[in-house]
Write an enzyme that holds these catalytic residues in place. Structure first.
Site, PDB file in Angstrom:
ATOM      1  N   GLU A 165      -7.090  11.232 -16.922  1.00  0.00           N
ATOM      2  CA  GLU A 165      -6.686  12.230 -15.913  1.00  0.00           C
ATOM      3  C   GLU A 165      -6.008  11.557 -14.726  1.00  0.00           C
ATOM      4  O   GLU A 165      -5.001  12.058 -14.197  1.00  0.00           O
ATOM      5  CB  GLU A 165      -7.922  13.007 -15.450  1.00  0.00           C
ATOM      6  CG  GLU A 165      -7.586  14.086 -14.421  1.00  0.00           C
ATOM      7  CD  GLU A 165      -8.813  14.807 -13.885  1.00  0.00           C
ATOM      8  OE1 GLU A 165      -9.792  14.990 -14.637  1.00  0.00           O
ATOM      9  OE2 GLU A 165      -8.797  15.189 -12.707  1.00  0.00           O
ATOM     10  N   HIS A 173      -8.670   6.117 -15.944  1.00  0.00           N
ATOM     11  CA  HIS A 173      -9.078   7.333 -16.658  1.00  0.00           C
ATOM     12  C   HIS A 173      -7.827   8.154 -16.985  1.00  0.00           C
ATOM     13  O   HIS A 173      -6.883   8.209 -16.185  1.00  0.00           O
ATOM     14  CB  HIS A 173     -10.036   8.139 -15.763  1.00  0.00           C
ATOM     15  CG  HIS A 173     -10.634   9.341 -16.441  1.00  0.00           C
ATOM     16  ND1 HIS A 173      -9.941  10.523 -16.610  1.00  0.00           N
ATOM     17  CD2 HIS A 173     -11.850   9.535 -17.003  1.00  0.00           C
ATOM     18  CE1 HIS A 173     -10.714  11.396 -17.250  1.00  0.00           C
ATOM     19  NE2 HIS A 173     -11.878  10.815 -17.498  1.00  0.00           N
TER      20      HIS A 173
END
Ligand code: SF4
Length: 311
Positions: A126, A124
């Site tokens: 992030e 992901h």
């Protein structure tokens, strides 16, 4: 049919800020503006900006030297910032401050000699950004099985951190397992799951017992939207994660259903309203808005833009 509209739902403070930042950048600098990764994980929003001349890139090398690049709400690693400087790009940082907080915690723990067990979804945006702060010191774990499989020494110096958009319930289980395996582990208090993720999950958890069907507006790659649909599924409700009314099928509903409607933190409200309007028209649904928690959070524009807006 009855529709229950969950509150809070939809845009969080970080997404509002990132979208406003990109709109302001477009106004001030004109197109093209380059955005590193999707500005937020929502297909309709990305499409809207694409139509306004925004170019989304997955590598900094795709941005021509000297051009403007905006970092998405999910944040970037120091390596990306360095690369942008080397290419002489005008960088605007629209990272959500709550993601930045996790970056700073990672830097501090790593500096103090801790191995960080970072609870998050591998790959992901992030997670990639946060890992870049201290790649040598961070190990990603997704679930309790990953914790069980860890072969780190029992007496090591450990800290945990979490991605901001995880399932509150699952994350608690993972943290408990980490604490059982490494009792000396320290963390940032409870976890780093942000207020918006927690509140949207709380609203669905509270309201789902009244519903037959749950509609979550959001994209498949949106972590916090997927978690909302998951809560509904775990409660044995028919649950659908959709970007827009165009993906909805009338065969999903019975005329006497109660339909809980909510939206992930990156899903725009006009798509929620289009779904509601459709159900009202097709099934003569009545609409009840229910507030589980009030939100009054906002974040300022990135500093690179604040100066320009003032002038
Ligand atoms: S979901 Fe939470 S961490 Fe992500 S942008 Fe919104 S407020 Fe920030």
């Amino acid at each position: 049919m009855k529709i229950i509209l969950a509150n809070p739902r939809g845009f969080c403070a970080g997404v509002n800020m990132a979208i406003e930042a990109l709109e302001t950048a477009l106004k001030k600098f004109g197109s093209p503006i380059y955005v590193y990764h999707e500005i937020v994980h929502n297909r309709p929003i990305v499409e809207r900006f694409r139509n306004k001349g925004v170019i989304f890139v997955d590598t900094i090398d795709e941005v021509p030297a000297g051009q403007t690049v905006l970092y998405s709400a999910h944040g970037v690693s120091p390596e990306i910032r360095k690369h942008s400087r080397e290419r002489n790009l005008r960088a605007i940082d629209a990272t959500c401050p709550l993601v930045t907080k996790v970056h700073m915690e990672a830097v501090k723990f790593a500096k103090d000699g801790y191995t960080i067990l970072y609870i998050g979804h591998e790959g992901h945006d992030e997670v990639v950004g946060t890992m870049g702060e201290a790649p040598e010191s961070i190990v990603v774990v997704e679930d309790v099985e990953d914790v069980d499989a860890l072969t780190l020494p029992a007496d090591g110096k450990y800290a945990f951190l979490t991605q901001t958009t995880l399932s509150v319930d699952e994350t608690k289980l993972v943290i408990d397992r980490l604490k059982a395996k490494y009792p000396q582990i320290i963390g940032p208090g409870k976890d780093d799951i942000c207020y918006a993720t927690q509140n949207r999950q709380e609203a669905v958890r509270d309201l789902v017992p009244e519903a037959d069907v749950v509609l979550v507006l959001g994209s498949q790659n949106s972590s916090n939207s997927s978690r909302l649909a998951e809560i509904a599924r775990l409660s044995d409700r028919r649950s659908y994660l959709i970007d827009s009314v165009a993906e909805m099928d009338d065969a999903w509903f019975c005329p006497e259903d109660t339909v809980l409607v909510t939206a992930g933190a990156s899903a725009p409200e006009d798509h929620v309203q289009a779904v509601v309007d459709h159900l009202v028209e097709k099934f003569q649904a009545t609409v009840e808005s229910r507030v589980v928690r009030e939100e009054h959070v906002s974040f300022p524009l990135p500093k690179e833009l604040r100066v320009l807006v003032r002038n």
